[in-house]
Design a protein around this motif. Structure first.
Motif, PDB file in Angstrom:
ATOM      1  N   VAL A  49    -126.377  22.937 -31.841  1.00 39.51           N
ATOM      2  CA  VAL A  49    -126.052  22.475 -30.488  1.00 39.51           C
ATOM      3  C   VAL A  49    -125.442  21.074 -30.541  1.00 39.51           C
ATOM      4  O   VAL A  49    -124.371  20.818 -29.970  1.00 39.51           O
ATOM      5  N   LEU A  50    -126.111  20.174 -31.238  1.00 38.37           N
ATOM      6  CA  LEU A  50    -125.658  18.781 -31.279  1.00 38.37           C
ATOM      7  C   LEU A  50    -124.296  18.661 -31.957  1.00 38.37           C
ATOM      8  O   LEU A  50    -123.417  17.943 -31.482  1.00 38.37           O
ATOM      9  N   GLY A  51    -124.126  19.376 -33.072  1.00 34.96           N
ATOM     10  CA  GLY A  51    -122.861  19.294 -33.795  1.00 34.96           C
ATOM     11  C   GLY A  51    -121.703  19.925 -33.047  1.00 34.96           C
ATOM     12  O   GLY A  51    -120.562  19.487 -33.166  1.00 34.96           O
ATOM     13  N   THR A  52    -121.988  20.957 -32.266  1.00 32.45           N
ATOM     14  CA  THR A  52    -120.936  21.616 -31.482  1.00 32.45           C
ATOM     15  C   THR A  52    -120.501  20.769 -30.294  1.00 32.45           C
ATOM     16  O   THR A  52    -119.312  20.694 -29.964  1.00 32.45           O
ATOM     17  N   ARG A  53    -121.442  20.098 -29.680  1.00 31.17           N
ATOM     18  CA  ARG A  53    -121.158  19.342 -28.453  1.00 31.17           C
ATOM     19  C   ARG A  53    -120.688  17.913 -28.713  1.00 31.17           C
ATOM     20  O   ARG A  53    -120.080  17.297 -27.842  1.00 31.17           O
TER      21      ARG A  53
END
Length: 294
Positions: A49-53
């Motif tokens: 989630v963090l890396g995608t956003r």
């Protein structure tokens, strides 16, 4: 040409946000941990989630992987306030966040640091919509620091409309010299030049005590923006006499003001003789079209 039989359709974003919020700071399926602030508060996260956003998180995780580090050791973020980091995570997971006057400037700062343009925009809108006499100085400083030009313009408009009230706020004495210089460059301040000088003198007095420097050193940049020729000769004489003791105004500025009053020569290219919106009519300013009313 696209087919009319196909189109992207979206569900309720509020429902999505609520459901994604269940993952916020949740250990369930979590694979990353942060230790945040002096309080060493623990936050759990999900790399996918963090890396995608967020590209900053993506780079952080990629760097770890490139080093062959597969450990679950936490990331230490000691210089971030936990409440601010929580707001950042809230936005990353749900595309919404809760802001307050106490945290919004710090949230804007971290949003810029982490490259979250949408969060920056949300913060700017919140600051703009909650501007008041009491917080406009802090907002102006933040706008200039983080290069939010449209917000800076909005802040300056509030200061111009409420100049003397803003001068009396605590935030005014806490301005940096660059921000104060920016404000003093305005032609639209609704205050007479003597009142503007008094405010700058108060600002310099407070900051002299805080920094341990002389008043002259503290206001050496900002004092250049005071338009001394706009001050009545009687008041200017008092200022000149006082300056012999405190020496916070360069002699050249007072000398040029006296020269203006003696010669009545106006140089349109110089701001020093340009009246502000709040400049009061005086007989000494008759040459500027601001003669005293009879």
């Amino acid at each position: 040409m696209g087919s009319e039989r196909e189109r992207a359709s979206f569900g309720d974003p509020k429902v999505f946000a609520v459901e994604m919020s269940r993952l916020l700071n949740s250990q369930e399926f979590g694979d990353i941990k942060f230790i945040v602030g002096e309080e060493k508060r623990v936050f759990f996260g999900h790399r996918c989630v963090l890396g995608t956003r967020c590209e900053v998180f993506r780079a952080m995780f990629a760097d770890q992987a490139a080093k062959g580090d597969t450990s679950l050791d936490p990331y230490i973020l000691s210089d971030v306030q936990p409440t601010v980091f929580h707001t950042l995570l809230e936005f990353v997971y749900t595309n919404r966040c809760t802001l307050s006057l106490d945290t919004v400037v710090d949230v804007m700062a971290i949003s810029i640091e982490y490259g979250l343009a949408d969060l920056t925009r949300v913060c700017v809108e919140f600051i703009r919509d909650t501007l008041s006499v009491d917080n406009v100085c802090e907002a102006t400083q933040a706008a200039l620091t983080y290069q939010q030009d449209h917000l800076a313009d909005k802040c300056l408009a509030v200061i111009e409309e409420n100049t003397e009230a803003v001068f009396k706020t605590r935030g005014f004495t806490e301005l940096s010299d660059d921000t104060l210089s920016y404000i003093l460059g305005s032609d639209n301040l609704m205050a007479d030049e003597g009142e503007i000088l008094k405010a700058v003198k108060e600002w310099a007095t407070v900051n002299s005590v805080v920094s341990g420097e002389s008043m002259g050193e503290v206001c050496k940049n900002t004092i250049e923006h005071i338009r001394f020729p706009l001050i009545d000769p009687e008041e200017l004489a008092f200022i000149d006499k006082e300056n012999e003791r405190k020496q916070y105004i360069p002699i050249s500025l007072i000398k040029n003001a006296w020269k203006f009053h003696a010669t009545k020569e106006v140089d349109p290219s110089r701001k020093q003789t340009r009246p502000r919106a709040g400049t009061l009519p005086k007989e000494s300013l008759k040459v500027l079209g601001l003669g005293a009313r009879t």
